[in-house]
Write a protein that holds these residues in place. Structure first.
Motif, PDB file in Angstrom:
ATOM      1  N   GLY A 151     -11.715 -35.989  -4.522  1.00 51.05           N
ATOM      2  CA  GLY A 151     -12.881 -36.366  -5.306  1.00 51.05           C
ATOM      3  C   GLY A 151     -13.986 -35.977  -4.706  1.00 51.05           C
ATOM      4  O   GLY A 151     -13.958 -35.076  -3.572  1.00 51.05           O
ATOM      5  N   LEU A 152     -15.069 -36.418  -5.166  1.00 52.57           N
ATOM      6  CA  LEU A 152     -16.384 -35.752  -4.658  1.00 52.57           C
ATOM      7  C   LEU A 152     -16.649 -36.162  -3.153  1.00 52.57           C
ATOM      8  O   LEU A 152     -17.324 -35.552  -2.668  1.00 52.57           O
ATOM      9  N   ALA A 153     -16.083 -37.430  -2.832  1.00 52.91           N
ATOM     10  CA  ALA A 153     -16.425 -37.965  -1.309  1.00 52.91           C
ATOM     11  C   ALA A 153     -15.568 -36.784  -0.454  1.00 52.91           C
ATOM     12  O   ALA A 153     -16.183 -36.667   0.651  1.00 52.91           O
ATOM     13  N   ASP A 154     -14.671 -36.288  -1.116  1.00 51.15           N
ATOM     14  CA  ASP A 154     -13.782 -35.538  -0.148  1.00 51.15           C
ATOM     15  C   ASP A 154     -14.625 -34.184   0.210  1.00 51.15           C
ATOM     16  O   ASP A 154     -14.265 -33.527   1.189  1.00 51.15           O
ATOM     17  N   LEU A 155     -15.277 -33.770  -0.728  1.00 53.18           N
ATOM     18  CA  LEU A 155     -16.019 -32.401  -0.539  1.00 53.18           C
ATOM     19  C   LEU A 155     -17.003 -32.589   0.667  1.00 53.18           C
ATOM     20  O   LEU A 155     -17.540 -31.479   1.217  1.00 53.18           O
ATOM     21  N   ILE A 207     -22.107 -42.817  -3.113  1.00 53.32           N
ATOM     22  CA  ILE A 207     -22.683 -41.451  -3.026  1.00 53.32           C
ATOM     23  C   ILE A 207     -23.849 -41.488  -4.110  1.00 53.32           C
ATOM     24  O   ILE A 207     -23.736 -41.991  -5.361  1.00 53.32           O
ATOM     25  N   TYR A 208     -24.910 -40.643  -3.568  1.00 52.30           N
ATOM     26  CA  TYR A 208     -25.955 -40.643  -4.471  1.00 52.30           C
ATOM     27  C   TYR A 208     -26.327 -39.179  -4.667  1.00 52.30           C
ATOM     28  O   TYR A 208     -26.316 -38.145  -3.841  1.00 52.30           O
ATOM     29  N   HIS A 209     -26.907 -38.757  -5.910  1.00 53.41           N
ATOM     30  CA  HIS A 209     -27.448 -37.692  -6.175  1.00 53.41           C
ATOM     31  C   HIS A 209     -28.849 -37.677  -5.987  1.00 53.41           C
ATOM     32  O   HIS A 209     -29.656 -38.379  -6.343  1.00 53.41           O
ATOM     33  N   THR A 210     -29.254 -36.797  -5.075  1.00 56.08           N
ATOM     34  CA  THR A 210     -30.443 -36.661  -4.577  1.00 56.08           C
ATOM     35  C   THR A 210     -31.710 -35.427  -5.181  1.00 56.08           C
ATOM     36  O   THR A 210     -32.654 -35.584  -5.207  1.00 56.08           O
ATOM     37  N   ARG A 215     -18.884 -35.586   6.279  1.00 56.99           N
ATOM     38  CA  ARG A 215     -20.423 -35.505   6.888  1.00 56.99           C
ATOM     39  C   ARG A 215     -21.124 -36.421   5.747  1.00 56.99           C
ATOM     40  O   ARG A 215     -20.665 -36.831   4.715  1.00 56.99           O
ATOM     41  N   SER A 216     -22.457 -36.492   5.985  1.00 56.30           N
ATOM     42  CA  SER A 216     -23.262 -37.445   5.215  1.00 56.30           C
ATOM     43  C   SER A 216     -23.884 -36.908   4.020  1.00 56.30           C
ATOM     44  O   SER A 216     -24.202 -37.558   3.198  1.00 56.30           O
ATOM     45  N   GLN A 217     -23.945 -35.662   4.143  1.00 51.05           N
ATOM     46  CA  GLN A 217     -24.789 -34.742   3.207  1.00 51.05           C
ATOM     47  C   GLN A 217     -23.757 -33.721   2.731  1.00 51.05           C
ATOM     48  O   GLN A 217     -23.143 -33.030   3.573  1.00 51.05           O
ATOM     49  N   LEU A 218     -24.246 -33.414   1.406  1.00 50.59           N
ATOM     50  CA  LEU A 218     -23.459 -32.205   0.693  1.00 50.59           C
ATOM     51  C   LEU A 218     -24.227 -31.408  -0.207  1.00 50.59           C
ATOM     52  O   LEU A 218     -25.268 -32.065  -0.953  1.00 50.59           O
ATOM     53  N   LEU A 219     -24.352 -30.347  -0.122  1.00 49.88           N
ATOM     54  CA  LEU A 219     -25.088 -29.089  -0.823  1.00 49.88           C
ATOM     55  C   LEU A 219     -24.123 -28.521  -1.512  1.00 49.88           C
ATOM     56  O   LEU A 219     -23.080 -27.783  -1.146  1.00 49.88           O
ATOM     57  N   VAL A 220     -24.200 -28.374  -2.982  1.00 48.48           N
ATOM     58  CA  VAL A 220     -23.214 -27.733  -3.823  1.00 48.48           C
ATOM     59  C   VAL A 220     -24.164 -26.799  -4.526  1.00 48.48           C
ATOM     60  O   VAL A 220     -25.120 -26.903  -5.123  1.00 48.48           O
ATOM     61  N   TYR A 221     -23.650 -25.436  -4.430  1.00 52.31           N
ATOM     62  CA  TYR A 221     -24.012 -24.387  -4.938  1.00 52.31           C
ATOM     63  C   TYR A 221     -23.014 -24.265  -6.499  1.00 52.31           C
ATOM     64  O   TYR A 221     -21.901 -24.204  -6.402  1.00 52.31           O
ATOM     65  N   VAL A 240     -23.931 -42.119  -7.772  1.00 50.58           N
ATOM     66  CA  VAL A 240     -22.979 -41.365  -8.740  1.00 50.58           C
ATOM     67  C   VAL A 240     -21.771 -42.343  -8.953  1.00 50.58           C
ATOM     68  O   VAL A 240     -21.081 -42.773  -7.981  1.00 50.58           O
ATOM     69  N   ASP A 241     -21.447 -42.650 -10.195  1.00 50.21           N
ATOM     70  CA  ASP A 241     -20.539 -43.903 -10.366  1.00 50.21           C
ATOM     71  C   ASP A 241     -19.098 -43.273 -11.099  1.00 50.21           C
ATOM     72  O   ASP A 241     -18.139 -43.683 -10.917  1.00 50.21           O
TER      73      ASP A 241
END
Length: 263
Positions: free
Chosen positions: A59-63, A208-211, A67-73, A45-46
Protein backbone atom coordinates in the motif's frame (compact mmCIF):
# COMPACT_ATOMS: atom_id res chain seq x y z
CA UNK A 1 36.55 35.80 -34.10
CA UNK A 2 33.88 35.52 -31.43
CA UNK A 3 30.85 37.82 -31.58
CA UNK A 4 30.55 37.81 -27.79
CA UNK A 5 31.56 40.90 -25.83
CA UNK A 6 35.20 40.73 -24.76
CA UNK A 7 36.33 42.72 -21.73
CA UNK A 8 39.08 43.07 -19.18
CA UNK A 9 39.19 41.24 -15.87
CA UNK A 10 37.96 44.49 -14.25
CA UNK A 11 34.99 44.62 -16.68
CA UNK A 12 34.18 41.02 -15.83
CA UNK A 13 34.33 41.66 -12.07
CA UNK A 14 31.96 44.64 -12.27
CA UNK A 15 29.47 42.63 -14.30
CA UNK A 16 29.88 39.64 -12.01
CA UNK A 17 29.08 41.72 -8.92
CA UNK A 18 25.88 42.96 -10.60
CA UNK A 19 25.00 39.35 -11.38
CA UNK A 20 25.80 38.31 -7.79
CA UNK A 21 23.21 40.78 -6.50
CA UNK A 22 20.63 39.30 -8.90
CA UNK A 23 21.57 35.73 -7.89
CA UNK A 24 21.22 36.57 -4.20
CA UNK A 25 17.79 38.12 -4.82
CA UNK A 26 16.74 34.99 -6.70
CA UNK A 27 17.96 32.78 -3.84
CA UNK A 28 15.93 34.78 -1.32
CA UNK A 29 12.87 34.54 -3.53
CA UNK A 30 13.41 30.79 -3.87
CA UNK A 31 13.60 30.49 -0.07
CA UNK A 32 10.32 32.41 0.25
CA UNK A 33 8.64 30.21 -2.35
CA UNK A 34 9.84 27.09 -0.49
CA UNK A 35 8.15 28.36 2.68
CA UNK A 36 4.97 29.03 0.72
CA UNK A 37 5.15 25.50 -0.68
CA UNK A 38 5.52 24.03 2.82
CA UNK A 39 2.56 26.09 4.06
CA UNK A 40 0.10 24.48 1.63
CA UNK A 41 -2.82 22.74 3.40
CA UNK A 42 -2.51 18.98 3.68
CA UNK A 43 -5.16 16.74 2.11
CA UNK A 44 -5.86 13.40 3.78
CA UNK A 45 -5.46 10.38 1.50
CA UNK A 46 -8.40 8.05 2.16
CA UNK A 47 -8.16 5.77 -0.90
CA UNK A 48 -6.36 2.46 -0.46
CA UNK A 49 -3.81 2.76 -3.25
CA UNK A 50 -2.02 -0.48 -4.11
CA UNK A 51 1.32 -0.95 -5.84
CA UNK A 52 3.35 -3.86 -7.17
CA UNK A 53 6.97 -3.80 -6.02
CA UNK A 54 9.87 -6.21 -6.03
CA UNK A 55 8.80 -7.09 -2.46
CA UNK A 56 5.23 -7.86 -3.57
CA UNK A 57 1.95 -5.96 -3.43
CA UNK A 58 2.01 -3.05 -0.98
CA UNK A 59 0.00 0.00 0.00
CA UNK A 60 0.95 3.66 -0.09
CA UNK A 61 2.10 3.55 3.54
CA UNK A 62 4.62 0.86 2.63
CA UNK A 63 6.28 3.11 0.05
CA UNK A 64 7.39 5.35 2.93
CA UNK A 65 9.74 2.50 4.00
CA UNK A 66 9.41 3.46 7.67
CA UNK A 67 10.02 7.18 7.15
CA UNK A 68 7.59 10.05 7.69
CA UNK A 69 7.98 11.70 4.27
CA UNK A 70 7.60 10.32 0.75
CA UNK A 71 8.55 11.97 -2.54
CA UNK A 72 7.11 10.22 -5.58
CA UNK A 73 8.44 10.86 -9.07
CA UNK A 74 5.73 10.13 -11.65
CA UNK A 75 7.93 8.44 -14.24
CA UNK A 76 6.50 8.30 -17.78
CA UNK A 77 6.47 4.58 -18.55
CA UNK A 78 3.09 3.46 -19.88
CA UNK A 79 1.86 -0.11 -20.25
CA UNK A 80 2.69 -0.15 -23.97
CA UNK A 81 6.11 1.55 -23.69
CA UNK A 82 9.17 -0.48 -24.65
CA UNK A 83 11.47 1.79 -22.64
CA UNK A 84 11.22 4.63 -20.15
CA UNK A 85 10.70 8.20 -21.34
CA UNK A 86 14.12 9.70 -22.22
CA UNK A 87 13.33 12.91 -20.32
CA UNK A 88 12.23 11.07 -17.20
CA UNK A 89 15.27 8.83 -17.52
CA UNK A 90 17.55 11.86 -17.63
CA UNK A 91 15.93 13.15 -14.44
CA UNK A 92 16.15 9.72 -12.79
CA UNK A 93 19.85 9.50 -13.59
CA UNK A 94 20.26 12.00 -10.78
CA UNK A 95 18.36 9.92 -8.20
CA UNK A 96 20.91 7.19 -7.51
CA UNK A 97 23.23 9.16 -5.27
CA UNK A 98 20.72 11.42 -3.55
CA UNK A 99 18.07 8.85 -2.62
CA UNK A 100 20.45 7.43 -0.01
CA UNK A 101 21.04 10.87 1.49
CA UNK A 102 17.30 11.59 1.53
CA UNK A 103 16.63 8.24 3.22
CA UNK A 104 18.94 9.31 6.02
CA UNK A 105 17.00 12.55 6.39
CA UNK A 106 13.60 10.89 6.97
CA UNK A 107 12.59 11.15 3.28
CA UNK A 108 11.97 8.25 0.90
CA UNK A 109 12.36 8.98 -2.81
CA UNK A 110 10.58 6.51 -5.09
CA UNK A 111 9.44 6.37 -8.70
CA UNK A 112 5.97 5.17 -9.68
CA UNK A 113 4.84 4.21 -13.20
CA UNK A 114 1.84 2.61 -14.87
CA UNK A 115 3.90 -0.05 -16.66
CA UNK A 116 4.12 -3.59 -15.32
CA UNK A 117 6.77 -4.37 -12.72
CA UNK A 118 8.72 -6.67 -15.03
CA UNK A 119 9.23 -3.82 -17.51
CA UNK A 120 10.30 -1.45 -14.75
CA UNK A 121 12.76 -3.94 -13.25
CA UNK A 122 14.30 -4.73 -16.64
CA UNK A 123 14.74 -1.05 -17.50
CA UNK A 124 16.07 -0.29 -14.01
CA UNK A 125 18.76 -2.95 -14.52
CA UNK A 126 19.57 -1.59 -17.96
CA UNK A 127 20.09 1.90 -16.53
CA UNK A 128 21.95 0.70 -13.42
CA UNK A 129 19.56 2.42 -11.01
CA UNK A 130 19.07 1.46 -7.37
CA UNK A 131 16.21 3.72 -6.18
CA UNK A 132 12.84 2.06 -5.41
CA UNK A 133 10.38 1.88 -8.32
CA UNK A 134 6.78 0.66 -8.03
CA UNK A 135 4.10 -0.20 -10.57
CA UNK A 136 0.67 1.35 -10.10
CA UNK A 137 -0.83 -0.74 -12.91
CA UNK A 138 -3.56 -2.21 -10.70
CA UNK A 139 -4.97 1.06 -9.32
CA UNK A 140 -5.93 4.68 -9.80
CA UNK A 141 -2.86 6.36 -8.29
CA UNK A 142 -1.42 7.71 -11.56
CA UNK A 143 -4.81 8.93 -12.76
CA UNK A 144 -5.78 10.54 -9.46
CA UNK A 145 -2.51 12.47 -9.34
CA UNK A 146 -2.70 13.65 -12.98
CA UNK A 147 0.24 11.59 -14.24
CA UNK A 148 -1.73 9.28 -16.56
CA UNK A 149 -4.80 9.73 -18.73
CA UNK A 150 -7.14 7.36 -20.52
CA UNK A 151 -7.80 7.18 -24.27
CA UNK A 152 -11.35 8.36 -23.54
CA UNK A 153 -10.10 11.46 -21.70
CA UNK A 154 -7.78 12.16 -24.61
CA UNK A 155 -10.53 11.61 -27.18
CA UNK A 156 -13.03 13.82 -25.34
CA UNK A 157 -10.54 16.59 -24.63
CA UNK A 158 -10.73 16.08 -20.88
CA UNK A 159 -7.03 16.04 -20.02
CA UNK A 160 -6.40 18.18 -16.94
CA UNK A 161 -2.65 18.52 -16.53
CA UNK A 162 -0.64 21.04 -14.50
CA UNK A 163 -3.86 22.23 -12.85
CA UNK A 164 -5.61 23.26 -16.06
CA UNK A 165 -7.59 21.77 -18.96
CA UNK A 166 -5.47 21.17 -22.04
CA UNK A 167 -6.68 21.88 -25.57
CA UNK A 168 -6.99 18.86 -27.84
CA UNK A 169 -3.85 18.31 -29.88
CA UNK A 170 -2.90 15.94 -32.67
CA UNK A 171 0.36 14.78 -31.13
CA UNK A 172 1.33 12.81 -34.24
CA UNK A 173 2.10 16.11 -35.99
CA UNK A 174 4.41 17.27 -33.18
CA UNK A 175 7.98 16.40 -34.13
CA UNK A 176 9.37 16.68 -30.59
CA UNK A 177 6.71 14.40 -29.11
CA UNK A 178 7.06 11.95 -32.01
CA UNK A 179 10.81 11.75 -31.47
CA UNK A 180 10.47 11.07 -27.76
CA UNK A 181 7.71 8.52 -28.46
CA UNK A 182 9.96 6.64 -30.87
CA UNK A 183 12.69 6.44 -28.22
CA UNK A 184 10.09 5.11 -25.75
CA UNK A 185 8.78 2.55 -28.23
CA UNK A 186 5.22 3.86 -28.34
CA UNK A 187 2.97 6.16 -30.38
CA UNK A 188 2.84 9.95 -29.90
CA UNK A 189 -0.68 9.65 -28.51
CA UNK A 190 0.31 6.82 -26.17
CA UNK A 191 3.36 8.78 -25.06
CA UNK A 192 1.28 11.84 -24.15
CA UNK A 193 -1.18 9.82 -22.10
CA UNK A 194 1.65 9.66 -19.57
CA UNK A 195 3.02 12.86 -18.04
CA UNK A 196 5.93 13.76 -15.76
CA UNK A 197 5.44 15.12 -12.28
CA UNK A 198 6.20 14.65 -8.61
CA UNK A 199 4.03 14.40 -5.52
CA UNK A 200 4.87 14.69 -1.84
CA UNK A 201 3.21 12.90 1.07
CA UNK A 202 3.60 12.79 4.85
CA UNK A 203 2.58 10.30 7.54
CA UNK A 204 1.47 11.74 10.84
CA UNK A 205 -0.60 10.24 13.67
CA UNK A 206 -1.39 7.15 11.59
CA UNK A 207 -2.76 9.11 8.61
CA UNK A 208 -1.26 9.91 5.19
CA UNK A 209 -1.59 13.37 3.67
CA UNK A 210 -0.88 14.68 0.20
CA UNK A 211 1.13 17.89 0.59
CA UNK A 212 2.37 18.96 -2.83
CA UNK A 213 2.50 18.12 -6.55
CA UNK A 214 4.34 19.73 -9.44
CA UNK A 215 4.30 19.21 -13.19
CA UNK A 216 5.73 20.47 -16.50
CA UNK A 217 8.18 23.40 -16.05
CA UNK A 218 7.64 23.11 -12.32
CA UNK A 219 9.97 20.11 -12.61
CA UNK A 220 12.97 22.12 -13.86
CA UNK A 221 14.60 22.18 -10.45
CA UNK A 222 14.99 18.39 -10.31
CA UNK A 223 16.67 18.09 -13.72
CA UNK A 224 20.18 17.81 -12.33
CA UNK A 225 21.54 18.64 -15.81
CA UNK A 226 19.93 22.09 -16.03
CA UNK A 227 21.68 23.89 -13.13
CA UNK A 228 24.97 22.96 -14.78
CA UNK A 229 23.88 24.00 -18.28
CA UNK A 230 22.57 27.30 -16.90
CA UNK A 231 26.14 28.01 -15.81
CA UNK A 232 27.79 26.85 -19.04
CA UNK A 233 28.90 29.54 -21.55
CA UNK A 234 26.14 28.72 -24.05
CA UNK A 235 23.44 27.96 -21.46
CA UNK A 236 20.79 25.41 -22.34
CA UNK A 237 21.39 25.97 -26.06
CA UNK A 238 18.44 23.83 -27.15
CA UNK A 239 16.34 25.91 -29.57
CA UNK A 240 15.21 22.86 -31.54
CA UNK A 241 13.81 20.95 -28.55
CA UNK A 242 15.08 17.91 -26.66
CA UNK A 243 18.54 16.82 -27.72
CA UNK A 244 19.03 14.15 -25.06
CA UNK A 245 18.86 10.36 -25.36
CA UNK A 246 18.76 7.46 -22.96
CA UNK A 247 22.15 7.41 -21.30
CA UNK A 248 23.23 4.27 -23.17
CA UNK A 249 21.85 5.44 -26.55
CA UNK A 250 24.27 8.24 -27.40
CA UNK A 251 26.56 7.61 -30.35
CA UNK A 252 29.95 6.28 -29.28
CA UNK A 253 32.74 8.53 -30.62
CA UNK A 254 34.78 6.99 -33.42
CA UNK A 255 38.10 5.40 -32.47
CA UNK A 256 40.71 8.04 -31.82
CA UNK A 257 38.08 10.80 -31.55
CA UNK A 258 37.21 10.49 -27.88
CA UNK A 259 37.87 13.57 -25.81
CA UNK A 260 39.92 13.17 -22.66
CA UNK A 261 40.58 15.53 -19.79
CA UNK A 262 44.17 14.32 -19.82
CA UNK A 263 44.83 14.54 -23.59
Amino acid sequence: MTAHHIGTREDWLRARLDLLAAEKALTRQSDAVALQRQALPWVKVDKDYRFITEAGEVGLADLFAGRSQLLVYHFMFGPDFAAGCPSCSLIADGFNGIHVHLANHDVTLAAVSLASLDKLVAFKRRMGWSFPWASSATGDFNFDFSASFTEEQERQGKVDYNFQREPQVDWSSNGIVSGLAVQSGTTPSGYMRERPGMSAFIREDGAIYHTYSSYARGMDAIWSMYPWLDRAPKGRNEPTGPWWRLRDAYEVPAAGKAQSCCA
